[in-house]
Design a protein around this motif. Structure first.
Motif, PDB file in Angstrom:
ATOM      1  N   ARG A  42       3.120  26.336 -25.295  1.00 48.67           N
ATOM      2  CA  ARG A  42       4.552  26.677 -25.394  1.00 48.67           C
ATOM      3  C   ARG A  42       5.136  26.995 -24.023  1.00 48.67           C
ATOM      4  NH1 ARG A  42       4.147  31.492 -29.568  1.00 48.67           N
ATOM      5  NH2 ARG A  42       2.612  32.012 -27.977  1.00 48.67           N
ATOM      6  N   LEU A  43       4.379  27.719 -23.215  1.00 49.02           N
ATOM      7  CA  LEU A  43       4.864  28.064 -21.884  1.00 49.02           C
ATOM      8  C   LEU A  43       4.907  26.836 -20.986  1.00 49.02           C
ATOM      9  CD1 LEU A  43       3.117  31.497 -21.192  1.00 49.02           C
ATOM     10  CD2 LEU A  43       5.523  31.081 -21.759  1.00 49.02           C
ATOM     11  N   LEU A  44       3.907  25.971 -21.090  1.00 53.15           N
ATOM     12  CA  LEU A  44       3.898  24.754 -20.275  1.00 53.15           C
ATOM     13  C   LEU A  44       5.055  23.831 -20.651  1.00 53.15           C
ATOM     14  CD1 LEU A  44       0.045  24.077 -20.194  1.00 53.15           C
ATOM     15  CD2 LEU A  44       1.477  24.793 -18.271  1.00 53.15           C
ATOM     16  N   ARG A  45       5.386  23.793 -21.928  1.00 58.77           N
ATOM     17  CA  ARG A  45       6.545  23.005 -22.372  1.00 58.77           C
ATOM     18  C   ARG A  45       7.832  23.610 -21.801  1.00 58.77           C
ATOM     19  NH1 ARG A  45       7.276  19.318 -26.283  1.00 58.77           N
ATOM     20  NH2 ARG A  45       5.203  19.732 -27.168  1.00 58.77           N
ATOM     21  N   ARG A  46       7.921  24.941 -21.800  1.00 58.00           N
ATOM     22  CA  ARG A  46       9.096  25.598 -21.242  1.00 58.00           C
ATOM     23  C   ARG A  46       9.213  25.300 -19.752  1.00 58.00           C
ATOM     24  NH1 ARG A  46      12.427  30.122 -22.060  1.00 58.00           N
ATOM     25  NH2 ARG A  46      12.295  29.509 -24.234  1.00 58.00           N
ATOM     26  N   LEU A  47       8.099  25.310 -19.035  1.00 54.93           N
ATOM     27  CA  LEU A  47       8.086  24.997 -17.605  1.00 54.93           C
ATOM     28  C   LEU A  47       8.673  23.611 -17.348  1.00 54.93           C
ATOM     29  CD1 LEU A  47       5.222  25.527 -15.055  1.00 54.93           C
ATOM     30  CD2 LEU A  47       6.042  23.229 -15.467  1.00 54.93           C
ATOM     31  N   LEU A  48       8.176  22.617 -18.083  1.00 61.02           N
ATOM     32  CA  LEU A  48       8.638  21.242 -17.874  1.00 61.02           C
ATOM     33  C   LEU A  48      10.089  21.080 -18.308  1.00 61.02           C
ATOM     34  CD1 LEU A  48       8.064  18.379 -17.022  1.00 61.02           C
ATOM     35  CD2 LEU A  48       7.061  17.935 -19.253  1.00 61.02           C
TER      36      LEU A  48
ATOM     37  N   LEU B 231      13.254  19.808 -15.987  1.00 62.26           N
ATOM     38  CA  LEU B 231      14.062  18.644 -16.351  1.00 62.26           C
ATOM     39  C   LEU B 231      15.537  19.012 -16.491  1.00 62.26           C
ATOM     40  CD1 LEU B 231      11.664  16.980 -18.951  1.00 62.26           C
ATOM     41  CD2 LEU B 231      12.379  15.981 -16.775  1.00 62.26           C
ATOM     42  N   GLU B 232      15.811  20.146 -17.116  1.00 57.57           N
ATOM     43  CA  GLU B 232      17.202  20.567 -17.285  1.00 57.57           C
ATOM     44  C   GLU B 232      17.829  20.903 -15.934  1.00 57.57           C
ATOM     45  OE1 GLU B 232      17.025  23.702 -20.151  1.00 57.57           O
ATOM     46  OE2 GLU B 232      16.901  22.321 -21.858  1.00 57.57           O
TER      47      GLU B 232
ATOM     48  N   ALA C 144       3.830  28.870 -13.921  1.00 56.99           N
ATOM     49  CA  ALA C 144       2.851  28.161 -13.094  1.00 56.99           C
ATOM     50  C   ALA C 144       1.793  29.127 -12.564  1.00 56.99           C
ATOM     51  CB  ALA C 144       3.552  27.452 -11.944  1.00 56.99           C
ATOM     52  N   ARG C 145       2.225  30.280 -12.095  1.00 58.89           N
ATOM     53  CA  ARG C 145       1.281  31.247 -11.531  1.00 58.89           C
ATOM     54  C   ARG C 145       0.393  31.869 -12.593  1.00 58.89           C
ATOM     55  NH1 ARG C 145       4.972  34.085  -6.704  1.00 58.89           N
ATOM     56  NH2 ARG C 145       4.771  32.297  -5.261  1.00 58.89           N
TER      57      ARG C 145
ATOM     58  N   GLY D  72      -1.496  28.235 -10.874  1.00 58.60           N
ATOM     59  CA  GLY D  72      -0.849  27.265  -9.996  1.00 58.60           C
ATOM     60  C   GLY D  72       0.338  27.875  -9.276  1.00 58.60           C
ATOM     61  N   ASP D  73       1.288  27.054  -8.911  1.00 57.44           N
ATOM     62  CA  ASP D  73       2.492  27.532  -8.231  1.00 57.44           C
ATOM     63  C   ASP D  73       3.586  26.483  -8.372  1.00 57.44           C
ATOM     64  OD1 ASP D  73       4.142  29.227  -6.854  1.00 57.44           O
ATOM     65  OD2 ASP D  73       2.786  29.491  -5.150  1.00 57.44           O
ATOM     66  N   ALA D  74       4.798  26.835  -7.949  1.00 55.71           N
ATOM     67  CA  ALA D  74       5.936  25.918  -7.992  1.00 55.71           C
ATOM     68  C   ALA D  74       6.619  25.935  -6.634  1.00 55.71           C
ATOM     69  CB  ALA D  74       6.923  26.327  -9.086  1.00 55.71           C
ATOM     70  N   ARG D  75       6.974  24.747  -6.160  1.00 55.48           N
ATOM     71  CA  ARG D  75       7.635  24.637  -4.853  1.00 55.48           C
ATOM     72  C   ARG D  75       8.781  23.636  -4.950  1.00 55.48           C
ATOM     73  NH1 ARG D  75       3.687  22.683  -0.530  1.00 55.48           N
ATOM     74  NH2 ARG D  75       2.823  21.480  -2.241  1.00 55.48           N
ATOM     75  N   CYS D  76       9.739  23.818  -4.060  1.00 56.30           N
ATOM     76  CA  CYS D  76      10.838  22.864  -3.919  1.00 56.30           C
ATOM     77  C   CYS D  76      10.629  22.113  -2.620  1.00 56.30           C
ATOM     78  CB  CYS D  76      12.175  23.606  -3.901  1.00 56.30           C
ATOM     79  SG  CYS D  76      13.596  22.529  -3.594  1.00 56.30           S
ATOM     80  N   LEU D  77      10.503  20.789  -2.708  1.00 53.83           N
ATOM     81  CA  LEU D  77      10.222  19.969  -1.539  1.00 53.83           C
ATOM     82  C   LEU D  77      11.409  19.060  -1.223  1.00 53.83           C
ATOM     83  CD1 LEU D  77       6.569  18.882  -2.431  1.00 53.83           C
ATOM     84  CD2 LEU D  77       7.284  20.776  -0.999  1.00 53.83           C
ATOM     85  N   ALA D  78      11.558  18.755   0.063  1.00 55.46           N
ATOM     86  CA  ALA D  78      12.625  17.845   0.489  1.00 55.46           C
ATOM     87  C   ALA D  78      12.281  16.415   0.083  1.00 55.46           C
ATOM     88  CB  ALA D  78      12.813  17.928   2.000  1.00 55.46           C
ATOM     89  N   ARG D  79      13.322  15.623  -0.139  1.00 57.74           N
ATOM     90  CA  ARG D  79      13.117  14.215  -0.490  1.00 57.74           C
ATOM     91  C   ARG D  79      14.264  13.405   0.093  1.00 57.74           C
ATOM     92  NH1 ARG D  79      13.767  11.319  -6.365  1.00 57.74           N
ATOM     93  NH2 ARG D  79      12.351   9.596  -6.026  1.00 57.74           N
TER      94      ARG D  79
END
Length: 206
Positions: free
Chosen positions: A113-119, A123-124, A193-194, A198-205
């Motif tokens: 449930r938490l992993l679904r919330r993460l994704l 997406l939103e 994620a933690r 794991g972790d979450a990051r914002c990367l340039a693109r």
């Protein structure tokens, strides 16, 4: 003992900040609902009813996000811990958001449930800030850690704000309230994620 005391002090401070910010964030939609309700008594126009429904949905989302964040802060172990097929979960959420998915099957141990919330939050967020560009999701793993990327072709995030967007209730400068969400989505992404190591990051693109 000192480390424990510092951790407790930090947790108490974090909860106070969360509640203070929540109170502030709740004022705007509540004020709009109060005003709309008064008008609704005199004339029940469809547009007014629709606006009232949006405000109520905004409140529901805010309360839900705060409850999840509070639970994650309070527990040390996940409530559910099972093997989750990330590719299958991503396929369901990408279909719901009309996002492109590419990747391999990766199984992780965690709370589905938490992993679904993460994704879903990622997406939103991509849909909200991606300027109506296609959303691309990639999943890799194999023998190494699972790597989930949610990419869009929006304007991007300035380097100085790439960490701040994971703070609760933070909105980038110039973001209007209706289009900026409640400011908890990415904070929850990082928390979840933690909790899964794991972790979450914002990367340039480009």
């Amino acid at each position: 003992f000192n480390r424990s005391a510092e951790r407790i002090e930090g947790l108490v401070g974090a909860h106070k900040t969360l509640l203070a910010n929540a109170s502030h964030e709740l004022r705007s939609p509540l004020a709009r609902i109060r005003m709309a309700t008064e008008l609704l008594k005199r004339e029940a126009k469809p547009a007014l009813r629709a606006e009232l429904e949006r405000d109520i949905a905004e409140l529901d989302a805010l309360v839900d996000e705060i409850l999840v964040a509070s639970r994650l802060d309070a527990v040390t172990d996940l409530e559910m811990f099972e093997e989750v097929d990330l590719l299958a979960l991503a396929a369901e959420e990408c279909a719901r958001m009309d996002a492109a998915l590419d990747g391999v099957s990766v199984a992780v141990r965690g709370d589905p449930r938490l992993l679904r919330r993460l994704l879903r939050n990622l997406l939103e967020n991509a849909r909200r800030y991606g300027a109506d560009t296609p959303i691309e999701v990639t999943l890799s793993g194999g023998a190494g850690p699972a790597v989930l990327r949610v990419c869009d072709r929006g304007p991007g995030v300035p380097a100085t704000e790439r960490e701040r967007i994971f703070e609760p209730f933070y909105r980038p400068a110039g973001t209007r309230e209706p289009e900026g969400g409640v400011g908890l989505g990415l904070a929850l992404v990082r928390q979840i994620a933690r909790k899964h190591g794991g972790d979450a990051r914002c990367l340039a693109r480009e």
